[in-house]
Design an enzyme around this catalytic site. Structure first.
Site, PDB file in Angstrom:
ATOM      1  N   HIS A 183       0.851  -1.184   0.000  1.00  0.00           N
ATOM      2  CA  HIS A 183       0.000   0.000   0.000  1.00  0.00           C
ATOM      3  C   HIS A 183       0.891   1.240   0.000  1.00  0.00           C
ATOM      4  O   HIS A 183       1.716   1.437   0.895  1.00  0.00           O
ATOM      5  CB  HIS A 183      -0.903  -0.020   1.234  1.00  0.00           C
ATOM      6  CG  HIS A 183      -1.943   1.048   1.244  1.00  0.00           C
ATOM      7  ND1 HIS A 183      -3.124   0.947   0.529  1.00  0.00           N
ATOM      8  CD2 HIS A 183      -1.987   2.241   1.874  1.00  0.00           C
ATOM      9  CE1 HIS A 183      -3.845   2.030   0.732  1.00  0.00           C
ATOM     10  NE2 HIS A 183      -3.182   2.840   1.536  1.00  0.00           N
TER      11      HIS A 183
ATOM     12  N   ASP B 151       1.118   5.266   0.051  1.00  0.00           N
ATOM     13  CA  ASP B 151       0.426   6.514   0.364  1.00  0.00           C
ATOM     14  C   ASP B 151       1.178   7.693  -0.232  1.00  0.00           C
ATOM     15  O   ASP B 151       2.313   7.982   0.160  1.00  0.00           O
ATOM     16  CB  ASP B 151       0.314   6.693   1.874  1.00  0.00           C
ATOM     17  CG  ASP B 151      -0.715   5.765   2.497  1.00  0.00           C
ATOM     18  OD1 ASP B 151      -1.866   5.761   2.013  1.00  0.00           O
ATOM     19  OD2 ASP B 151      -0.377   5.051   3.458  1.00  0.00           O
TER      20      ASP B 151
ATOM     21  N   HIS C  51      -2.593   4.952  -3.012  1.00  0.00           N
ATOM     22  CA  HIS C  51      -3.613   5.801  -2.388  1.00  0.00           C
ATOM     23  C   HIS C  51      -3.197   7.259  -2.575  1.00  0.00           C
ATOM     24  O   HIS C  51      -2.275   7.736  -1.921  1.00  0.00           O
ATOM     25  CB  HIS C  51      -3.714   5.419  -0.904  1.00  0.00           C
ATOM     26  CG  HIS C  51      -4.716   6.220  -0.141  1.00  0.00           C
ATOM     27  ND1 HIS C  51      -4.809   6.160   1.239  1.00  0.00           N
ATOM     28  CD2 HIS C  51      -5.675   7.091  -0.540  1.00  0.00           C
ATOM     29  CE1 HIS C  51      -5.772   6.962   1.640  1.00  0.00           C
ATOM     30  NE2 HIS C  51      -6.303   7.542   0.583  1.00  0.00           N
TER      31      HIS C  51
ATOM     32  N   GLY D  50      -3.650  11.135   6.499  1.00  0.00           N
ATOM     33  CA  GLY D  50      -2.526  12.043   6.569  1.00  0.00           C
ATOM     34  C   GLY D  50      -1.413  11.636   7.505  1.00  0.00           C
ATOM     35  O   GLY D  50      -0.266  12.018   7.316  1.00  0.00           O
TER      36      GLY D  50
ATOM     37  N   GLY E 251      -0.743   6.000  12.974  1.00  0.00           N
ATOM     38  CA  GLY E 251      -0.846   5.915  14.425  1.00  0.00           C
ATOM     39  C   GLY E 251      -2.006   6.671  15.039  1.00  0.00           C
ATOM     40  O   GLY E 251      -1.995   6.963  16.239  1.00  0.00           O
TER      41      GLY E 251
ATOM     42  N   ASP F 285      -8.592   0.799   6.017  1.00  0.00           N
ATOM     43  CA  ASP F 285      -7.318   1.501   6.158  1.00  0.00           C
ATOM     44  C   ASP F 285      -7.340   2.370   7.409  1.00  0.00           C
ATOM     45  O   ASP F 285      -8.201   3.235   7.554  1.00  0.00           O
ATOM     46  CB  ASP F 285      -7.049   2.375   4.925  1.00  0.00           C
ATOM     47  CG  ASP F 285      -5.656   2.982   4.932  1.00  0.00           C
ATOM     48  OD1 ASP F 285      -4.831   2.608   5.791  1.00  0.00           O
ATOM     49  OD2 ASP F 285      -5.388   3.828   4.060  1.00  0.00           O
ATOM     50  N   GLY F 286      -6.388   2.133   8.323  1.00  0.00           N
ATOM     51  CA  GLY F 286      -6.233   2.977   9.497  1.00  0.00           C
ATOM     52  C   GLY F 286      -6.574   2.300  10.808  1.00  0.00           C
ATOM     53  O   GLY F 286      -7.635   1.690  10.944  1.00  0.00           O
TER      54      GLY F 286
ATOM     55  N   GLY G 186      -0.387  -1.201   9.467  1.00  0.00           N
ATOM     56  CA  GLY G 186       0.640  -0.217   9.750  1.00  0.00           C
ATOM     57  C   GLY G 186       1.345  -0.510  11.049  1.00  0.00           C
ATOM     58  O   GLY G 186       1.785  -1.633  11.311  1.00  0.00           O
TER      59      GLY G 186
END
Length: 223
Positions: free
Chosen positions: A35, A37, A68, A146, A149, A177-178, A199
């Site tokens: 992925h 970013d 992304h 953006g 964590g 995602d996230g 992540g």
């Protein structure tokens, strides 16, 4: 109960002092895709990966890339990304970042890539409903885009339920995602979310090799 879901490595969290080693270890460890970013400091208040990072990772693996784009007006530069990728790779855009997002999505389709949209926590299901007819992948942001964590925003779960209710009719797949912890995979994989971007919560910065970490995630127990 065994669940079949995909795992994607959020490469903005990787160790850039040896990117080749990171990609090779994740590849050998069984990651499904990488992925990427891309941030422009305008659509989101941060800069992340670059076009050169993307091209480097694309040259180091045969696994798919999920790109992304967190940038304003991606239609202006979309060809740079299309020409750097291969069939089977995905490009996500944010609908709010473009005046006519369907035009950008059509360029992605014409380029032989998988068209996708990324949906921010504050973006409603109703806002993107018509676009769901032309995309193949939908990336649901469980945090504001953006930065890595961040804390999970629980109201996103209701939107996921709406997106899952029409995905078979509109023929797209849903991805998370996230703030992706094991609890999120246990809850949303059985509901129909196809893949999860990993992540710092589950994958990067762990004390064991990527192969062991990924194997443990795939062996999560579902009731």
């Amino acid at each position: 109960m065994y669940m079949n879901f995909q795992l994607m490595a959020s490469m903005m969290c990787a160790d850039y002092s040896n990117l080749r080693k990171e990609v090779e270890a994740l590849d050998a460890g069984g990651i499904d895709s990488f992925h990427i970013d891309i941030m422009d400091g305008r659509y989101v208040p941060n800069y992340a990966m670059s076009l050169n990072d993307l091209r480097c990772i694309r040259s180091l693996t045969s696994k798919p890339l999920d790109v992304h784009l967190m940038v304003e007006h991606p239609n202006n530069t979309i060809e740079l990304f299309i020409e750097s990728l291969r069939p089977g790779d995905t490009i996500y855009i944010h609908p709010e970042a473009e005046y006519h997002p369907s035009t950008t999505l059509q360029k992605i389709i014409n380029g032989g890539l998988i068209p996708g949209i990324a949906i921010n926590p504050g973006t409603s299901f109703e806002t993107v409903h018509e676009m769901l007819r032309i995309v193949k992948s939908v990336l649901v942001m469980a945090v504001n885009p953006g930065n890595a964590g961040q804390m999970f925003l629980p109201y996103v779960g209701k939107k996921i339920e709406k997106l899952l209710s029409v995905k078979d009719e509109m023929k797209y797949e849903l991805y998370w995602d996230g703030a992706c912890g094991a609890d999120k995979i246990r809850k949303f994989a059985p509901m129909g979310v196809k893949g999860f971007v990993l992540g710092t919560t589950l994958l990067f910065g762990q004390p064991r090799p990527y192969s062991e970490t990924l194997a443990a995630i795939r062996e999560l127990r579902f009731s």
